[in-house]
Design a protein around this motif. Structure first.
Motif, PDB file in Angstrom:
ATOM      1  N   GLY A  55       0.813  -1.210   0.000  1.00  0.00           N
ATOM      2  CA  GLY A  55       0.000   0.000   0.000  1.00  0.00           C
ATOM      3  C   GLY A  55       0.847   1.261   0.000  1.00  0.00           C
ATOM      4  N   LEU A  56       1.872   1.283   0.842  1.00  0.00           N
ATOM      5  CA  LEU A  56       2.700   2.488   0.964  1.00  0.00           C
ATOM      6  C   LEU A  56       3.492   2.766  -0.315  1.00  0.00           C
ATOM      7  CD1 LEU A  56       3.282   4.559   3.249  1.00  0.00           C
ATOM      8  CD2 LEU A  56       5.407   3.289   3.687  1.00  0.00           C
ATOM      9  N   LEU A  57       3.852   1.706  -1.035  1.00  0.00           N
ATOM     10  CA  LEU A  57       4.745   1.848  -2.198  1.00  0.00           C
ATOM     11  C   LEU A  57       4.009   1.884  -3.546  1.00  0.00           C
ATOM     12  CD1 LEU A  57       7.390  -0.815  -1.046  1.00  0.00           C
ATOM     13  CD2 LEU A  57       7.753   1.673  -1.091  1.00  0.00           C
ATOM     14  N   HIS A  58       2.670   1.725  -3.536  1.00  0.00           N
ATOM     15  CA  HIS A  58       2.009   1.409  -4.810  1.00  0.00           C
ATOM     16  C   HIS A  58       1.978   2.564  -5.812  1.00  0.00           C
ATOM     17  CE1 HIS A  58      -1.599   3.497  -3.304  1.00  0.00           C
ATOM     18  NE2 HIS A  58      -2.160   3.344  -4.493  1.00  0.00           N
ATOM     19  N   ASP A  59       2.061   3.798  -5.318  1.00  0.00           N
ATOM     20  CA  ASP A  59       1.896   4.953  -6.228  1.00  0.00           C
ATOM     21  C   ASP A  59       3.150   5.813  -6.361  1.00  0.00           C
ATOM     22  OD1 ASP A  59      -0.560   4.794  -7.441  1.00  0.00           O
ATOM     23  OD2 ASP A  59      -1.620   6.063  -6.005  1.00  0.00           O
ATOM     24  N   LEU A  60       4.319   5.226  -6.170  1.00  0.00           N
ATOM     25  CA  LEU A  60       5.552   6.022  -6.222  1.00  0.00           C
ATOM     26  C   LEU A  60       5.633   6.838  -7.524  1.00  0.00           C
ATOM     27  CD1 LEU A  60       8.187   3.397  -4.923  1.00  0.00           C
ATOM     28  CD2 LEU A  60       7.177   5.299  -3.610  1.00  0.00           C
ATOM     29  N   ALA A  61       5.252   6.233  -8.630  1.00  0.00           N
ATOM     30  CA  ALA A  61       5.431   6.882  -9.946  1.00  0.00           C
ATOM     31  C   ALA A  61       4.159   7.550 -10.458  1.00  0.00           C
ATOM     32  CB  ALA A  61       5.929   5.853 -10.963  1.00  0.00           C
ATOM     33  N   LYS A  62       3.156   7.692  -9.592  1.00  0.00           N
ATOM     34  CA  LYS A  62       1.838   8.187 -10.012  1.00  0.00           C
ATOM     35  C   LYS A  62       1.903   9.546 -10.709  1.00  0.00           C
ATOM     36  CE  LYS A  62      -2.759   8.260  -9.789  1.00  0.00           C
ATOM     37  NZ  LYS A  62      -3.661   7.221 -10.315  1.00  0.00           N
ATOM     38  N   TYR A  63       2.822  10.402 -10.284  1.00  0.00           N
ATOM     39  CA  TYR A  63       2.864  11.758 -10.844  1.00  0.00           C
ATOM     40  C   TYR A  63       4.029  11.992 -11.795  1.00  0.00           C
ATOM     41  CZ  TYR A  63      -1.131  12.752  -8.071  1.00  0.00           C
ATOM     42  OH  TYR A  63      -2.406  12.710  -7.572  1.00  0.00           O
ATOM     43  N   PHE A  64       4.664  10.917 -12.221  1.00  0.00           N
ATOM     44  CA  PHE A  64       5.694  11.074 -13.251  1.00  0.00           C
ATOM     45  C   PHE A  64       5.012  11.502 -14.548  1.00  0.00           C
ATOM     46  CE2 PHE A  64       9.237   7.968 -11.675  1.00  0.00           C
ATOM     47  CZ  PHE A  64       9.280   8.630 -10.469  1.00  0.00           C
ATOM     48  N   PRO A  65       5.594  12.445 -15.282  1.00  0.00           N
ATOM     49  CA  PRO A  65       5.013  12.807 -16.587  1.00  0.00           C
ATOM     50  C   PRO A  65       5.163  11.642 -17.581  1.00  0.00           C
ATOM     51  CG  PRO A  65       7.060  14.000 -16.192  1.00  0.00           C
ATOM     52  CD  PRO A  65       6.766  13.252 -14.936  1.00  0.00           C
TER      53      PRO A  65
END
Lengths: 199, 199
Positions: A55-65
Motif C-alpha cells: 500500500g505504501l509503495l504502490h503509487d511512487l510513480a503516479k505523478y511522473f510525466p
C-alpha cells in the motif's frame, strides 16, 4: 522480519520520498490504501506487513510525466504495449514496482506483483494483489456510489469486490471515451468465473 | 456475377433451408439484416450484393445446440478459445460462415469474414464486416433505447455505430453477469481510436 525500529525508519524514508514526489492529497490516499490493505489482509488471511508495504509503495510513480514513465519503463526493462504507449499513465503501476525494489529495497515478489497489478489487475492474481487492487478502490478518501458498492462487497467477499472494481473501471472508461486495457477485462472475466465456480 | 434468375433461385434455397433450421421470428430478423445491410452498403459504398448475401447467411447456425456448435467448429477446423468453450453460442458466427461456404457455395472471403465477425467484431475489420455488424444491431425488428442510439449513429457515421454497438454489448454482458469476449473489447477500442484519428 525487520525490527520495529528499522520498520519505522524505513516507513519514514518512504514518506519523505513521497513528500517530494506526490501532492499532499495523494499522500492522504496512499496512507488510506496502506491502512485499508492492512485491514483487508487481517480480514482475509494475508500478511498485514506485506499488505502495508504494498500500500505504501504502490503509487511512487503516479505523478511522473508521460515521457518519464516511458523512459523509466525502458530503463527498468518493462514491456510497453500499444495502449500503454498511447496512455503512459497506465505504466505507473509497473514503474512503481520497479522503484520500490530499486529505491526502497522491496524484494518480496508478491509485494512487487501486487504493486504492478494495482491498476489493471490480472487473471489469476494472488490474494495480496486482490487486496491491494480493492484497497486502492475503497480507501477512506474515495467517495461516490460506485465506491460504496465496492466497499460494501469487500466486507463479505473480496473476489466480488475485485469484480465490481474492474467492472466499474470499464464502465467509467466507456463513459469517458477512453481505451479499456484488455487486462482490465481479463481481470473482470476471471473474477466472474471464479465467483461462479464457488456458487 | 450471377444472373438475376440464379440469384433468385439461390436466395429461395437459403430461405428454404432457414425455414427448416430457425424459428419464423428469426427469419424476420435475418431478412431485416439482409435489407439493412444492403441499404448500408449503398450508403457507405460497399457492394449491395455482397452485403445482402452476408445478411441472409449470417445466422445459419444460430439455433444449433451447444454440443452441435462445438462438433461443427471441430469439423470445420475453427479454433475454439476458452470463452467459446464455456459459451458455445459465440461460435454460431464462425460456424455460419463455414456452412455458408459448404452448403450455399459462398466463396467471397469478405462475405465469409463478415459473417464470422458479426457477433464479436474484430479490430481492423473491413467495410463489409462493419456493415453486417451494425445491420445486425439496427435491423427493423430490434427495439429499445440502446438500439435507437446505434441506429441514429449509423445514419451519419458507420464507425460510431460500430463503437456504440460494441460498447452496448459490453454493458449488456456486465449487467447480466456474463463473460465479455476480449474481441468485443478489441473491436470497441479499435473503433474508438479510429474515430479519434479522424477528429
Amino acid at each position: 522480519m525487520q525490527t520495529p525500529a528499522l520498520e519505522v525508519s524505513w516507513r519514514v524514508s518512504v514518506l519523505e520520498w513521497l513528500a517530494r514526489h506526490v501532492p499532499p492529497k495523494r499522500i492522504e490516499h496512499i496512507l488510506g490504501v496502506e491502512s485499508t490493505a492492512v485491514a483487508l489482509a487481517e480480514r482475509y488471511g494475508a500478511s498485514p506487513e506485506r499488505a502495508g508495504r504494498a500500500g505504501l509503495l504502490h503509487d511512487l510513480a503516479k505523478y511522473f510525466p508521460p515521457e518519464k514513465l516511458l523512459l523509466e519503463a525502458d530503463r527498468l526493462g518493462i514491456a510497453v504495449d500499444g495502449i500503454q504507449r498511447r496512455t503512459p499513465h497506465l505504466l505507473h503501476a509497473d514503474v512503481s514496482a520497479g522503484l520500490a525494489r530499486e529505491i526502497f529495497g522491496e524484494a518480496d515478489p508478491q509485494v512487487l506483483m501486487a504493486i504492478a497489478n494495482h491498476t489493471l489487475g490480472d487473471a489469476e492474481m494472488d490474494l495480496l494483489s486482490q487486496i491491494l487492487y480493492v484497497a486502492d478502490w475503497i480507501e477512506p478518501t474515495r467517495k461516490g456510489e460506485d465506491v460504496a458498492r465496492v466497499r460494501q462487497a469487500a466486507q463479505a467477499n473480496l473476489m466480488e469486490a475485485v469484480l465490481l472494481g474492474a467492472e466499474q473501471t470499464i464502465l467509467d472508461l466507456i463513459e469517458s471515451r477512453r481505451a479499456v486495457h484488455p487486462r482490465t477485462l481479463l481481470t473482470r472475466n476471471w473474477a466472474l468465473s471464479t465467483l461462479e465456480e464457488h456458487l
